[in-house]
Design an enzyme around this catalytic site. Structure first.
Site, short mmCIF file in Angstrom:
data_model
loop_
_atom_site.label_atom_id
_atom_site.label_comp_id
_atom_site.label_asym_id
_atom_site.label_seq_id
_atom_site.Cartn_x
_atom_site.Cartn_y
_atom_site.Cartn_z
NE ARG A 114 -4.02 2.03 0.78
CZ ARG A 114 -4.04 3.35 0.77
NH1 ARG A 114 -2.97 4.01 0.40
NH2 ARG A 114 -5.11 4.02 1.14
CD GLU A 122 -11.14 1.50 -1.98
OE1 GLU A 122 -10.85 0.52 -2.68
OE2 GLU A 122 -10.51 1.81 -0.95
NE ARG A 165 -3.60 -2.90 2.42
CZ ARG A 165 -4.52 -1.99 2.08
NH1 ARG A 165 -5.00 -1.96 0.83
NH2 ARG A 165 -4.95 -1.10 2.97
#
Length: 230
Positions: A114, A122, A165
């Site tokens: 990320r 999104e 992440r």
């Protein structure tokens, strides 16, 4: 009379024996000649086999060397260029997920990354519809990165988020990808404590995008920022 007849018999018997001696000599000569021709023929027949053996050996050696080279290349250690911190790591891009998330390969393992301090609309969340500018943001980062590219990851205080992440600044040899996404108007500045390493840089780039009317600031965007597409 007896002597004359005996001489004749000796003469006749002598004539009969000479051809036998000559025949035996010819057989012997032909046998030697045959052996010579035969051994020469065997050598000639063996030579092509030897050449073929060397040819196959060369093919095998080349194939082995090629396989070793490919294996080394695919598993070569990636080096971090000068100018990065001691904690930086070089990885290979596998694919782009969306405008602020990528997948890389590090030490044979795929990791989701990320991008630090930016947030793009999104496009792939199972709980959120595709948002205005999301597809454009994904296309923008694909214009900056391609599968197989080597990128450098720089980390902040916390290296992973609650989803596991990696949180990182992503760099190529020429670009700071987080900054570029903000500069193009797709990566809005965002702060999740305590990671603020690149926040100021992102804010400045975002301000330039707003002044230029780029990305989410574009009048021709065709949708309202923050709302679902369609």
């Amino acid at each position: 009379m007896m002597n004359t007849r005996g001489l004749r018999q000796q003469a006749l018997s002598g004539r009969g024996r000479r051809p036998m001696r000559h025949q035996a000599r010819r057989r012997a000569d032909s046998g030697v000649s045959g052996d010579r021709h035969g051994s020469r023929g065997n050598r000639l027949r063996r030579q092509p086999l030897t050449r073929r053996a060397w040819a196959w050996l060369a093919v095998i050696v080349v194939a082995v060397l090629t396989a070793v080279t490919i294996h080394w290349w695919e598993n070569r250690p990636l080096e971090v260029p000068d100018g990065f911190s001691e904690d930086a790591v070089a990885v290979e891009l596998v694919r782009v997920i969306d405008g602020d998330t990528i997948v890389v390969e590090a030490d044979g393992t795929e990791e989701r990354v990320r991008l630090l301090n930016i947030d793009t609309p999104e496009t792939v969340s199972p709980h959120t519809p595709v948002e205005c500018g999301g597809p454009e943001a994904s296309e923008a980062i694909r214009g900056l990165l391609s599968p197989g590219d080597v990128v450098v990851l720089e980390f902040d205080q916390e290296q992973r988020d609650r989803y596991g992440r990696l949180l990182a600044g992503v760099f190529t040899t020429e670009l700071f990808i987080n900054e570029q996404m903000a500069l193009q108007g797709w990566g809005e500045p965002v702060y999740f404590a305590p990671n603020d390493r690149y926040l100021e840089v992102i804010q400045q780039a975002w301000g330039l995008a707003e002044e230029a009317g780029d990305g989410l600031f574009s009048e021709g965007l065709g949708c309202r920022v923050g709302e679902p597409v369609g």
